[in-house]
Write a protein that holds these residues in place. Structure first.
Motif: not given
Length: 106
Positions: A72-78, A84-85, A89-93
């Protein structure tokens, strides 16, 4: 006293004025109904577009995490947007729900 001719003319004028008010009221109601339909349809289209955009974002997040092994932290950086985490999670769902409904395989 008013003559019958005067009463008939007055009655006719009143009826015409009333008919015009009724016509204008119906015309206004028809216009308002059309505008209300436009509002509802526009909002429904916007909600559908938002759901599709969020599902697409969720699919991309799923690929970043599942296929490329990012945390999750790496996704946030990219990602250039603040995620936010909980939002990730909401978007993945959202992607899973949309893909599950349509029978798509992500």
């Amino acid at each position: 006293m008013a003559s019958n001719t005067d009463k008939i003319a007055a009655r006719k004028a009143i009826q015409q004025a009333h008919a015009e008010r009724v016509r204008l009221r119906r015309e206004r109601e028809t216009q308002l109904e059309q505008l209300a339909i436009q509002v509802g349809a526009s909002l429904a289209a916007g909600r559908r577009a938002l759901a599709e955009a969020e599902a697409a974002a969720g699919r991309a997040l799923n690929q970043m995490i599942d296929q490329h092994g990012l945390g999750v932290r790496e996704v946030q950086e990219w990602c250039a947007v603040q995620l936010t985490p909980r939002e990730i999670a909401r978007l993945r769902r959202a992607a899973e729900e949309v893909d599950g409904e349509s029978g798509e395989v992500a």
